[in-house]
Design a protein around this motif. Structure first.
Motif, mmCIF file in Angstrom:
data_model
loop_
_atom_site.group_PDB
_atom_site.id
_atom_site.type_symbol
_atom_site.label_atom_id
_atom_site.label_comp_id
_atom_site.label_asym_id
_atom_site.label_seq_id
_atom_site.Cartn_x
_atom_site.Cartn_y
_atom_site.Cartn_z
ATOM 1 N N PRO A 21 0.808 -1.226 0.000
ATOM 2 C CA PRO A 21 0.000 0.000 0.000
ATOM 3 C C PRO A 21 0.846 1.283 0.000
ATOM 4 C CG PRO A 21 -0.937 -1.588 1.523
ATOM 5 C CD PRO A 21 0.403 -2.131 1.084
ATOM 6 N N ALA A 22 1.963 1.278 0.680
ATOM 7 C CA ALA A 22 2.815 2.474 0.701
ATOM 8 C C ALA A 22 3.461 2.700 -0.664
ATOM 9 C CB ALA A 22 3.881 2.350 1.782
ATOM 10 N N ILE A 23 3.866 1.620 -1.331
ATOM 11 C CA ILE A 23 4.436 1.741 -2.665
ATOM 12 C C ILE A 23 3.374 2.277 -3.619
ATOM 13 C CG2 ILE A 23 5.382 0.438 -4.624
ATOM 14 C CD1 ILE A 23 6.702 -1.434 -2.491
ATOM 15 N N ARG A 24 2.181 1.718 -3.545
ATOM 16 C CA ARG A 24 1.080 2.185 -4.398
ATOM 17 C C ARG A 24 0.751 3.645 -4.103
ATOM 18 N NH1 ARG A 24 -4.108 3.473 -4.828
ATOM 19 N NH2 ARG A 24 -5.333 2.696 -6.562
ATOM 20 N N ALA A 25 0.709 4.017 -2.836
ATOM 21 C CA ALA A 25 0.373 5.399 -2.468
ATOM 22 C C ALA A 25 1.379 6.377 -3.062
ATOM 23 C CB ALA A 25 0.310 5.537 -0.955
ATOM 24 N N ARG A 26 2.657 6.020 -3.038
ATOM 25 C CA ARG A 26 3.684 6.899 -3.605
ATOM 26 C C ARG A 26 3.497 7.049 -5.108
ATOM 27 N NH1 ARG A 26 9.247 8.220 -3.123
ATOM 28 N NH2 ARG A 26 9.511 9.791 -4.738
ATOM 29 N N ILE A 27 3.202 5.950 -5.780
ATOM 30 C CA ILE A 27 2.990 5.977 -7.226
ATOM 31 C C ILE A 27 1.756 6.809 -7.573
ATOM 32 C CG2 ILE A 27 2.345 4.544 -9.210
ATOM 33 C CD1 ILE A 27 4.166 2.336 -7.959
ATOM 34 N N GLU B 184 0.411 9.232 -5.779
ATOM 35 C CA GLU B 184 0.387 10.544 -5.123
ATOM 36 C C GLU B 184 -0.034 11.639 -6.101
ATOM 37 O OE1 GLU B 184 3.761 13.376 -3.203
ATOM 38 O OE2 GLU B 184 3.804 11.266 -2.613
ATOM 39 N N GLY B 185 -1.022 12.430 -5.703
ATOM 40 C CA GLY B 185 -1.504 13.526 -6.527
ATOM 41 C C GLY B 185 -2.429 13.127 -7.662
ATOM 42 N N ILE B 186 -2.814 11.868 -7.709
ATOM 43 C CA ILE B 186 -3.698 11.361 -8.768
ATOM 44 C C ILE B 186 -5.012 10.929 -8.132
ATOM 45 C CG2 ILE B 186 -4.013 9.616 -10.571
ATOM 46 C CD1 ILE B 186 -0.891 9.418 -10.619
ATOM 47 N N GLU B 187 -6.094 11.544 -8.544
ATOM 48 C CA GLU B 187 -7.419 11.165 -8.050
ATOM 49 C C GLU B 187 -7.778 9.786 -8.601
ATOM 50 O OE1 GLU B 187 -9.281 12.890 -5.888
ATOM 51 O OE2 GLU B 187 -7.735 14.441 -5.786
ATOM 52 N N ASP B 188 -8.504 8.998 -7.809
ATOM 53 C CA ASP B 188 -8.923 7.673 -8.271
ATOM 54 C C ASP B 188 -9.691 7.762 -9.591
ATOM 55 O OD1 ASP B 188 -7.707 6.375 -6.164
ATOM 56 O OD2 ASP B 188 -9.570 6.033 -5.037
ATOM 57 N N ALA B 189 -10.543 8.771 -9.737
ATOM 58 C CA ALA B 189 -11.320 8.914 -10.973
ATOM 59 C C ALA B 189 -10.404 9.129 -12.177
ATOM 60 C CB ALA B 189 -12.317 10.064 -10.845
ATOM 61 N N ASP B 190 -9.338 9.911 -12.002
ATOM 62 C CA ASP B 190 -8.391 10.129 -13.092
ATOM 63 C C ASP B 190 -7.636 8.844 -13.425
ATOM 64 O OD1 ASP B 190 -9.099 12.805 -13.294
ATOM 65 O OD2 ASP B 190 -7.484 13.469 -11.961
ATOM 66 N N TYR B 191 -7.273 8.102 -12.401
ATOM 67 C CA TYR B 191 -6.580 6.832 -12.602
ATOM 68 C C TYR B 191 -7.475 5.864 -13.365
ATOM 69 C CZ TYR B 191 -4.098 2.500 -11.508
ATOM 70 O OH TYR B 191 -3.435 1.304 -11.596
ATOM 71 N N VAL B 192 -8.724 5.763 -12.951
ATOM 72 C CA VAL B 192 -9.677 4.883 -13.628
ATOM 73 C C VAL B 192 -9.833 5.304 -15.090
ATOM 74 C CG1 VAL B 192 -12.110 4.195 -13.726
ATOM 75 C CG2 VAL B 192 -10.890 4.177 -11.540
ATOM 76 N N THR B 193 -9.939 6.597 -15.327
ATOM 77 C CA THR B 193 -10.059 7.094 -16.707
ATOM 78 C C THR B 193 -8.830 6.699 -17.527
ATOM 79 O OG1 THR B 193 -11.479 8.929 -16.052
ATOM 80 C CG2 THR B 193 -10.294 9.160 -18.142
ATOM 81 N N ALA B 194 -7.660 6.872 -16.961
ATOM 82 C CA ALA B 194 -6.429 6.516 -17.676
ATOM 83 C C ALA B 194 -6.423 5.028 -18.029
ATOM 84 C CB ALA B 194 -5.205 6.876 -16.842
#
Length: 154
Positions: free
Chosen positions: A122-128, A130-140
């Motif tokens: 979870p900490a590795i994922r959080a760093r990756i 960082e600054g990215i909204e879940d909605a933006d990640y899902v869109t990508a």
């Protein structure tokens, strides 16, 4: 092209997706592998433990041969990954055993190591992320999935 350059939306829209997905892939893999190395593991070692653990990816907890493990990991092994060397390193650390049929098995120490390393994910994922909204990640990801469908039908 560099990731630190500022592009207009129009310039970004004209950028080659294959280039940027390749750059992202290399950066993300390098970051993840560096964090795991700080914890005393290689990424392939973690994958071996995961694929042999009945508490993770192993469907039945049965041991597997190296060819079976390579097959199970075919979509994410990198060309330079040497599963034999990685398995032997885990054997030396008491985290895997091997039977007379060449099947590799996770030990209690290996299961404890796998669970311990998983706690850091979870900490590795959080760093990756960082600054990215879940909605933006899902869109990508949806955009990438569509590009895959557009080019391969998969």
């Amino acid at each position: 092209m560099t990731a630190s350059q500022d592009f207009t939306d129009a310039e970004l829209a004209a950028q080659p997706a294959a280039y940027w997905t390749g750059v992202a892939y290399e950066a993300l893999i390098a970051f993840t592998r560096a964090r795991q190395a700080e914890l005393g593991f290689t990424q392939p070692q973690y994958w071996l433990l995961r694929n042999l653990s009945p508490n993770d990816l192993s469907p039945d907890g049965r041991g597997m041969t190296l060819p079976e493990l390579r097959q199970a990991m075919r979509s994410y092994l990198r060309p330079g990954d040497d599963l034999s060397a990685e398995a032997h390193a885990l054997l030396e650390r008491g985290r895997l055993t091997r039977d007379g049929d060449g099947r590799w098995w996770i030990t209690e120490a290996g299961e404890a190591a796998r669970a311990g390393l998983k706690q850091h994910a979870p900490a590795i994922r959080a760093r990756i992320h960082e600054g990215i909204e879940d909605a933006d990640y899902v869109t990508a990801l949806r955009v990438l999935q569509r590009m895959i469908r557009n080019t391969s039908g998969a």
